[in-house]
Write an enzyme that holds these catalytic residues in place. Structure first.
Site, PDB file in Angstrom:
ATOM      1  N   LEU A   8       1.121  -0.844  -0.062  1.00 67.08           N
ATOM      2  CA  LEU A   8      -0.085   0.281  -0.175  1.00 67.08           C
ATOM      3  C   LEU A   8       0.909   1.047  -0.064  1.00 67.08           C
ATOM      4  O   LEU A   8       2.094   0.955   0.429  1.00 67.08           O
ATOM      5  CB  LEU A   8      -1.124   0.369   1.428  1.00 67.08           C
ATOM      6  CG  LEU A   8      -1.792  -0.753   0.869  1.00 67.08           C
ATOM      7  CD1 LEU A   8      -2.292  -1.630   2.831  1.00 67.08           C
ATOM      8  CD2 LEU A   8      -2.830  -1.029   0.784  1.00 67.08           C
ATOM      9  N   ASP A   9       0.309   2.155  -0.618  1.00 63.01           N
ATOM     10  CA  ASP A   9       1.090   3.427  -0.469  1.00 63.01           C
ATOM     11  C   ASP A   9       1.472   3.619   0.928  1.00 63.01           C
ATOM     12  O   ASP A   9       0.547   3.615   2.208  1.00 63.01           O
ATOM     13  CB  ASP A   9       0.601   4.555  -1.182  1.00 63.01           C
ATOM     14  CG  ASP A   9      -0.092   4.359  -3.085  1.00 63.01           C
ATOM     15  OD1 ASP A   9       0.976   4.029  -3.120  1.00 63.01           O
ATOM     16  OD2 ASP A   9      -0.652   5.068  -3.341  1.00 63.01           O
ATOM     17  N   LYS A  10       2.350   4.535   1.423  1.00 64.28           N
ATOM     18  CA  LYS A  10       2.667   5.149   2.644  1.00 64.28           C
ATOM     19  C   LYS A  10       1.462   5.584   2.894  1.00 64.28           C
ATOM     20  O   LYS A  10       1.103   6.546   2.096  1.00 64.28           O
ATOM     21  CB  LYS A  10       4.093   5.943   2.722  1.00 64.28           C
ATOM     22  CG  LYS A  10       4.284   6.233   3.857  1.00 64.28           C
ATOM     23  CD  LYS A  10       5.879   7.644   3.849  1.00 64.28           C
ATOM     24  CE  LYS A  10       6.151   8.168   4.749  1.00 64.28           C
ATOM     25  NZ  LYS A  10       7.411   8.643   4.296  1.00 64.28           N
ATOM     26  N   THR A  12      -1.055   4.836   3.945  1.00 62.11           N
ATOM     27  CA  THR A  12      -2.557   4.082   3.179  1.00 62.11           C
ATOM     28  C   THR A  12      -2.463   3.014   4.124  1.00 62.11           C
ATOM     29  O   THR A  12      -1.342   2.264   4.373  1.00 62.11           O
ATOM     30  CB  THR A  12      -2.628   3.645   1.893  1.00 62.11           C
ATOM     31  OG1 THR A  12      -2.196   4.970   1.438  1.00 62.11           O
ATOM     32  CG2 THR A  12      -3.608   3.179   1.732  1.00 62.11           C
ATOM     33  N   HIS A 108       0.467   5.327  -6.693  1.00 67.61           N
ATOM     34  CA  HIS A 108      -0.139   6.779  -6.249  1.00 67.61           C
ATOM     35  C   HIS A 108      -2.412   6.698  -7.494  1.00 67.61           C
ATOM     36  O   HIS A 108      -1.984   7.745  -7.438  1.00 67.61           O
ATOM     37  CB  HIS A 108       0.610   7.782  -6.117  1.00 67.61           C
ATOM     38  CG  HIS A 108       1.508   7.256  -5.652  1.00 67.61           C
ATOM     39  ND1 HIS A 108       2.721   8.800  -5.206  1.00 67.61           N
ATOM     40  CD2 HIS A 108       1.946   6.970  -4.388  1.00 67.61           C
ATOM     41  CE1 HIS A 108       3.668   8.057  -4.495  1.00 67.61           C
ATOM     42  NE2 HIS A 108       3.319   7.919  -4.382  1.00 67.61           N
TER      43      HIS A 108
END
Length: 168
Positions: A8-10, A12, A108
């Site tokens: 997962l994105d940072k 998130t 993203h």
């Protein structure tokens, strides 16, 4: 041994998937790679959306040097097509809470795609607005992977998990 399956994105939050053996790891990685699984997110975005439900299509261009992406309405050199669906599930005074479905899963993607249509995720320091984030007193983006539906071919050793839904 535990195998990490996806990221997962940072900043998130939400559902993460791990495997406990190599065969399961391979099946899960294949499912993510082939976009067989339905990935859904909840987020809070700035503003009220005119369309309460939509499927957005655009092109994403990744800039690895500064770890960011740009979204374009038309194809540009080296860009890839993206598809992001959303549905408004709650409206507040200045924000909307969305359920978002990823049809493609690029770096993203949700954050940049929603920002591109003028509705950045609250708390997003990269694609959002720092003044508005401060106004809301939020330091982390309001984006959560909240639902994952597994889809497997009937020949898969994980077929018994077909249509299994994980939700938080």
């Amino acid at each position: 041994e535990v195998y990490f399956i996806h990221r997962l994105d940072k900043n998130t939050s939400g559902i993460m998937v791990f495997a406990l053996n190599k065969e399961t790891e391979n099946e899960l990685l294949l499912g993510f790679k082939n976009r067989n699984f339905i990935k859904e997110y909840k987020c809070e975005v700035y503003g009220l959306l005119n369309k309460k439900e939509d499927v957005l299509e655009a092109y994403l261009l990744k800039n690895s040097e500064n770890n960011s992406v740009k979204i374009f309405d038309n194809k540009v050199k080296d860009s890839v097509p993206i598809k992001t669906g959303y549905k408004v599930i709650e409206e507040k005074e200045k924000t909307s809470v969305l359920s978002v479905r990823l049809y493609t899963g690029k770096t993203h993607q949700i954050r940049a795609h929603l920002s591109h249509i003028g509705h950045f995720i609250i708390g997003d320091g990269k694609y959002g607005n720092d003044n508005i984030n401060r106004e809301f007193g939020v330091k982390e983006q309001k984006l959560c992977s909240y639902k994952l539906t597994l889809k497997f071919d009937n020949k898969s050793p994980l077929y018994y998990l077909n249509n299994k839904v994980f939700e938080i």
